[in-house]
Scaffold this motif. Structure first.
Motif, PDB file in Angstrom:
ATOM      1  N   ASN A 209       0.810  -1.228   0.000  1.00  0.00           N
ATOM      2  CA  ASN A 209       0.000   0.000   0.000  1.00  0.00           C
ATOM      3  C   ASN A 209       0.839   1.271   0.000  1.00  0.00           C
ATOM      4  OD1 ASN A 209       0.949  -0.053   2.633  1.00  0.00           O
ATOM      5  ND2 ASN A 209      -0.992  -0.783   3.482  1.00  0.00           N
ATOM      6  N   SER A 210       2.126   1.141  -0.241  1.00  0.00           N
ATOM      7  CA  SER A 210       2.991   2.311  -0.415  1.00  0.00           C
ATOM      8  C   SER A 210       3.435   2.378  -1.870  1.00  0.00           C
ATOM      9  CB  SER A 210       4.221   2.235   0.492  1.00  0.00           C
ATOM     10  OG  SER A 210       3.839   2.273   1.852  1.00  0.00           O
ATOM     11  N   ILE A 211       3.345   3.556  -2.457  1.00  0.00           N
ATOM     12  CA  ILE A 211       3.682   3.700  -3.865  1.00  0.00           C
ATOM     13  C   ILE A 211       5.199   3.740  -4.051  1.00  0.00           C
ATOM     14  CG2 ILE A 211       3.574   5.266  -5.842  1.00  0.00           C
ATOM     15  CD1 ILE A 211       0.786   5.966  -5.080  1.00  0.00           C
ATOM     16  N   ARG A 212       5.675   2.945  -5.011  1.00  0.00           N
ATOM     17  CA  ARG A 212       7.078   2.951  -5.403  1.00  0.00           C
ATOM     18  C   ARG A 212       7.157   3.442  -6.847  1.00  0.00           C
ATOM     19  NH1 ARG A 212       7.626  -2.921  -5.078  1.00  0.00           N
ATOM     20  NH2 ARG A 212       5.362  -2.813  -4.871  1.00  0.00           N
ATOM     21  N   LEU A 213       7.735   4.612  -7.037  1.00  0.00           N
ATOM     22  CA  LEU A 213       7.791   5.254  -8.342  1.00  0.00           C
ATOM     23  C   LEU A 213       9.062   4.868  -9.085  1.00  0.00           C
ATOM     24  CD1 LEU A 213       6.781   8.852  -7.175  1.00  0.00           C
ATOM     25  CD2 LEU A 213       5.257   7.125  -8.172  1.00  0.00           C
ATOM     26  N   ARG A 214       8.923   4.639 -10.376  1.00  0.00           N
ATOM     27  CA  ARG A 214      10.103   4.433 -11.209  1.00  0.00           C
ATOM     28  C   ARG A 214      10.687   5.783 -11.633  1.00  0.00           C
ATOM     29  NH1 ARG A 214       8.898   0.944 -16.234  1.00  0.00           N
ATOM     30  NH2 ARG A 214      11.170   1.150 -16.413  1.00  0.00           N
ATOM     31  N   PRO A 215      11.971   5.871 -11.877  1.00  0.00           N
ATOM     32  CA  PRO A 215      12.555   7.122 -12.370  1.00  0.00           C
ATOM     33  C   PRO A 215      11.948   7.507 -13.716  1.00  0.00           C
ATOM     34  CG  PRO A 215      14.273   5.632 -11.591  1.00  0.00           C
ATOM     35  CD  PRO A 215      13.005   4.835 -11.627  1.00  0.00           C
ATOM     36  N   ILE A 216      11.581   8.766 -13.849  1.00  0.00           N
ATOM     37  CA  ILE A 216      10.904   9.204 -15.072  1.00  0.00           C
ATOM     38  C   ILE A 216      11.795   9.035 -16.295  1.00  0.00           C
ATOM     39  CG2 ILE A 216      10.128  11.302 -16.262  1.00  0.00           C
ATOM     40  CD1 ILE A 216       8.619  12.016 -13.700  1.00  0.00           C
ATOM     41  N   GLY A 217      13.089   9.312 -16.149  1.00  0.00           N
ATOM     42  CA  GLY A 217      13.986   9.124 -17.281  1.00  0.00           C
ATOM     43  C   GLY A 217      14.017   7.685 -17.767  1.00  0.00           C
ATOM     44  N   GLU A 218      13.919   6.744 -16.848  1.00  0.00           N
ATOM     45  CA  GLU A 218      13.915   5.324 -17.205  1.00  0.00           C
ATOM     46  C   GLU A 218      12.616   4.949 -17.923  1.00  0.00           C
ATOM     47  OE1 GLU A 218      13.430   1.660 -14.424  1.00  0.00           O
ATOM     48  OE2 GLU A 218      15.549   2.226 -14.402  1.00  0.00           O
ATOM     49  N   ILE A 219      11.494   5.514 -17.475  1.00  0.00           N
ATOM     50  CA  ILE A 219      10.207   5.241 -18.130  1.00  0.00           C
ATOM     51  C   ILE A 219      10.231   5.756 -19.564  1.00  0.00           C
ATOM     52  CG2 ILE A 219       7.730   5.706 -18.090  1.00  0.00           C
ATOM     53  CD1 ILE A 219       8.039   6.078 -15.013  1.00  0.00           C
ATOM     54  N   VAL A 220      10.723   6.979 -19.740  1.00  0.00           N
ATOM     55  CA  VAL A 220      10.794   7.570 -21.080  1.00  0.00           C
ATOM     56  C   VAL A 220      11.708   6.747 -21.977  1.00  0.00           C
ATOM     57  CG1 VAL A 220      11.554   9.597 -22.380  1.00  0.00           C
ATOM     58  CG2 VAL A 220      10.213   9.898 -20.294  1.00  0.00           C
ATOM     59  N   ALA A 221      12.820   6.266 -21.424  1.00  0.00           N
ATOM     60  CA  ALA A 221      13.730   5.422 -22.208  1.00  0.00           C
ATOM     61  C   ALA A 221      13.053   4.118 -22.612  1.00  0.00           C
ATOM     62  CB  ALA A 221      15.002   5.149 -21.403  1.00  0.00           C
ATOM     63  N   GLU A 222      12.214   3.556 -21.724  1.00  0.00           N
ATOM     64  CA  GLU A 222      11.515   2.317 -22.069  1.00  0.00           C
ATOM     65  C   GLU A 222      10.481   2.563 -23.161  1.00  0.00           C
ATOM     66  OE1 GLU A 222       9.231  -1.452 -19.916  1.00  0.00           O
ATOM     67  OE2 GLU A 222      10.061   0.172 -18.686  1.00  0.00           O
ATOM     68  N   ILE A 223       9.805   3.709 -23.103  1.00  0.00           N
ATOM     69  CA  ILE A 223       8.872   4.046 -24.186  1.00  0.00           C
ATOM     70  C   ILE A 223       9.628   4.180 -25.503  1.00  0.00           C
ATOM     71  CG2 ILE A 223       7.235   5.762 -25.054  1.00  0.00           C
ATOM     72  CD1 ILE A 223       6.598   6.472 -22.136  1.00  0.00           C
ATOM     73  N   ARG A 224      10.775   4.845 -25.457  1.00  0.00           N
ATOM     74  CA  ARG A 224      11.574   5.018 -26.665  1.00  0.00           C
ATOM     75  C   ARG A 224      11.997   3.660 -27.224  1.00  0.00           C
ATOM     76  NH1 ARG A 224      11.912   8.226 -30.564  1.00  0.00           N
ATOM     77  NH2 ARG A 224      12.107  10.063 -29.196  1.00  0.00           N
ATOM     78  N   SER A 225      12.358   2.722 -26.359  1.00  0.00           N
ATOM     79  CA  SER A 225      12.762   1.397 -26.829  1.00  0.00           C
ATOM     80  C   SER A 225      11.593   0.655 -27.470  1.00  0.00           C
ATOM     81  CB  SER A 225      13.341   0.583 -25.668  1.00  0.00           C
ATOM     82  OG  SER A 225      12.320   0.171 -24.761  1.00  0.00           O
ATOM     83  N   LEU A 226      10.386   0.863 -26.960  1.00  0.00           N
ATOM     84  CA  LEU A 226       9.211   0.246 -27.574  1.00  0.00           C
ATOM     85  C   LEU A 226       8.950   0.825 -28.959  1.00  0.00           C
ATOM     86  CD1 LEU A 226       6.798   0.086 -24.496  1.00  0.00           C
ATOM     87  CD2 LEU A 226       7.635  -1.869 -25.798  1.00  0.00           C
ATOM     88  N   VAL A 227       9.117   2.133 -29.092  1.00  0.00           N
ATOM     89  CA  VAL A 227       8.882   2.801 -30.377  1.00  0.00           C
ATOM     90  C   VAL A 227       9.952   2.404 -31.389  1.00  0.00           C
ATOM     91  CG1 VAL A 227       8.781   5.039 -31.539  1.00  0.00           C
ATOM     92  CG2 VAL A 227       7.659   4.738 -29.320  1.00  0.00           C
ATOM     93  N   ASP A 228      11.209   2.558 -30.995  1.00  0.00           N
ATOM     94  CA  ASP A 228      12.311   2.326 -31.938  1.00  0.00           C
ATOM     95  C   ASP A 228      12.601   0.846 -32.151  1.00  0.00           C
ATOM     96  OD1 ASP A 228      12.523   5.066 -32.048  1.00  0.00           O
ATOM     97  OD2 ASP A 228      14.276   5.203 -30.742  1.00  0.00           O
ATOM     98  N   GLY A 229      12.459   0.050 -31.088  1.00  0.00           N
ATOM     99  CA  GLY A 229      12.834  -1.351 -31.193  1.00  0.00           C
ATOM    100  C   GLY A 229      11.740  -2.270 -31.682  1.00  0.00           C
ATOM    101  N   PHE A 230      10.478  -1.884 -31.445  1.00  0.00           N
ATOM    102  CA  PHE A 230       9.372  -2.782 -31.771  1.00  0.00           C
ATOM    103  C   PHE A 230       8.272  -2.128 -32.614  1.00  0.00           C
ATOM    104  CE2 PHE A 230      11.202  -4.220 -27.710  1.00  0.00           C
ATOM    105  CZ  PHE A 230      11.524  -5.529 -28.034  1.00  0.00           C
ATOM    106  N   GLY A 231       8.443  -0.880 -32.994  1.00  0.00           N
ATOM    107  CA  GLY A 231       7.452  -0.215 -33.835  1.00  0.00           C
ATOM    108  C   GLY A 231       6.148   0.078 -33.133  1.00  0.00           C
ATOM    109  N   VAL A 232       6.186   0.208 -31.807  1.00  0.00           N
ATOM    110  CA  VAL A 232       4.968   0.457 -31.032  1.00  0.00           C
ATOM    111  C   VAL A 232       4.498   1.898 -31.229  1.00  0.00           C
ATOM    112  CG1 VAL A 232       4.088   0.717 -28.673  1.00  0.00           C
ATOM    113  CG2 VAL A 232       5.393  -1.321 -29.313  1.00  0.00           C
TER     114      VAL A 232
END
Length: 459
Positions: A209-232
């Protein structure tokens, strides 16, 4: 060590869902030097043959089976996935130690380990403890001291350990493009944990019940990998609530905008934390649809269900979406404690007023141990202490138990934007197949605007 990772989920309704939980395990295991083979049964024409072939060809030293859900949580059209999972375990037994895990398994781990007859079970998040379990098996050591690890034939386990540093998913072993093509989107998680107290919800049980946030830079990098690596081109944020904390959500949106990521996306949001500033940032970042877990249009039922917001919050958030041109859907749970014909009518009346793109209505609420709803079900005589919850059991307010489905069906059929999966109102497997022929990315409910009158069964 050679490790076979099996995603047991075969459900493709309303769309196939990428096995995110299993992908979180692949990275830590590979980092320890293990050789991995992934078998995703979602698209397998013959799952038994696929499992047997993988076992024979790869000859793993351990098999990890991820169980996403144990049933489809839909009433009255409920179906259990456990017989299929048990068949997978049966095929693996004797070939290598079988380790069970996943969100579905963690809901009732002791009962499921016994029913499925696995060798070991991992309760909760496995990124850290699973490599430790594998290492203990390789060394011939007992894993009894590992947190959240169950051993066949032994009672209980130490409390599960929450992962504090949530890394990116490792998708290279999976067919991301097929999930994006056939499911209309990829999935991504920005945080774990839920501080809210909805009486039926299992998120606090699974993630704390405690929120654990991921680093925003890491989230953006994962989105970029989905776009560039998998055409998402479309992403579904799988967080229990995307917009809480609101400051984090807005900062993430600003980062997506700054990165100029060419995506659209949707997410579940809480109506109490929708502001013009946040919604504007979401839309500018590519959000074209939002889903509200509103659950009811009755103030009394919102209180009964333990919701963190009221009817006016639902009104305000819906109005902002409509003004900004964002498609939005409300999910309604009928049948909770205190539900009556009057409160059902309040929900329909509020949805008529708000005019969302779609309303997704569920009749009955799946009962899971450890939730306040489980306690209410015991108190109200809906279940007893001897009731097995491995099979789908639903709470329906006793006074309307025999009439709920009829009342919802009659009212939903009079409205063209309502979907009731369990009642097959504007939703069936055949209709979903038809809808997938539309060139759409994102949730299928966005197509409700193109459908005509409401109907039972497919077109």
């Amino acid at each position: 060590m050679d490790i076979l990772l099996i995603s047991a989920n075969r459900e493709k309704s309303p769309y196939p869902v990428f096995p995110l939980g299993l992908s979180y395990l692949a990275g830590p295991l590979a980092a320890r030097g293990h050789r991995l083979r992934v078998l995703d049964l979602c698209f397998a024409d013959d799952p038994d043959a696929a499992v047997s072939e993988a076992l024979l060809d790869f000859m793993p030293a351990a098999v990890v089976i991820s169980i996403r859900n144990i049933d489809n949580v839909t009433f009255p059209g409920s179906r259990s996935y456990l017989p299929g999972v048990r068949k997978v375990v049966d095929l693996c037994r004797g070939k290598a130690p079988v380790i069970l895990g996943g969100s579905g398994f963690s809901l009732m781990p002791v009962e499921l380990l016994a029913y499925l007859d696995g060798d070991y079970g991992v309760v909760g998040e496995g990124e850290e403890v699973l490599p430790e379990l594998v290492a203990s098996l390789a060394d011939g050591a007992s894993p009894r001291s590992l947190p959240g690890v169950l051993v066949k034939g032994e009672a209980g386990c130490l409390p599960a350990r929450l992962v504090q540093n949530i890394g990116p998913a490792e998708r290279s072993h999976f067919t991301v493009d097929r999930y994006h093509r056939e499911g209309g989107m990829a999935n991504l998680q920005t945080k774990r944990g839920c501080p809210f107290t909805c009486i039926y919800c299992t998120y606090p049980i699974l993630e704390g019940n405690s929120i654990r946030l991921r680093p925003i830079g890491e989230i953006v990098a994962e989105i970029r990998s989905l776009v560039d690596g998998f055409g998402v081109s479309y992403i579904y944020f799988v967080d229990d609530i995307f917009n809480y904390p609101p400051e984090f959500a807005e900062e993430l949106c600003r980062a997506i905008i700054a990165e100029q990521l060419p995506i659209n996306w949707t997410a579940f949001i809480n109506p109490a934390f929708v502001t013009p500033s946040l919604l504007n940032a979401m839309i500018a970042a590519g959000c074209d649809a939002v889903e509200f877990g509103s659950e009811s249009g009755s103030a009394q039922m919102l209180r009964n269900l333990g919701k963190s917001f009221g009817v006016e919050d639902v009104r305000s958030a819906s109005r902002l979406c409509r003004e900004q041109g964002a498609d939005f859907a409300h999910y309604i749970l009928f049948g909770g404690p205190g539900e009556s014909e009057a409160t059902i009518d309040e929900s329909f009346s509020l949805m008529d007023e708000l005019e969302p793109t779609a309303v997704i209505a569920m009749t009955g609420i799946r009962i899971f141990p450890g939730t306040p709803l489980h306690d209410a079900a015991l108190a109200d005589g809906v279940i007893t202490s001897r009731t097995s919850l491995l099979e789908p059991v639903f709470y329906i307010s006793p006074p309307i138990r025999e009439t709920l489905c009829r009342m919802v069906t009659e009212r939903a059929l009079a409205r063209k934007n309502w979907v009731a999966p369990g009642l097959e109102i504007n939703m069936s497997d055949a209709m979903l197949e038809a809808l997938r022929h539309f060139p759409v990315r994102g949730p299928l409910w966005k197509l409700m605007k193109r459908l005509g009158r409401s109907r039972v069964k497919p077109m």
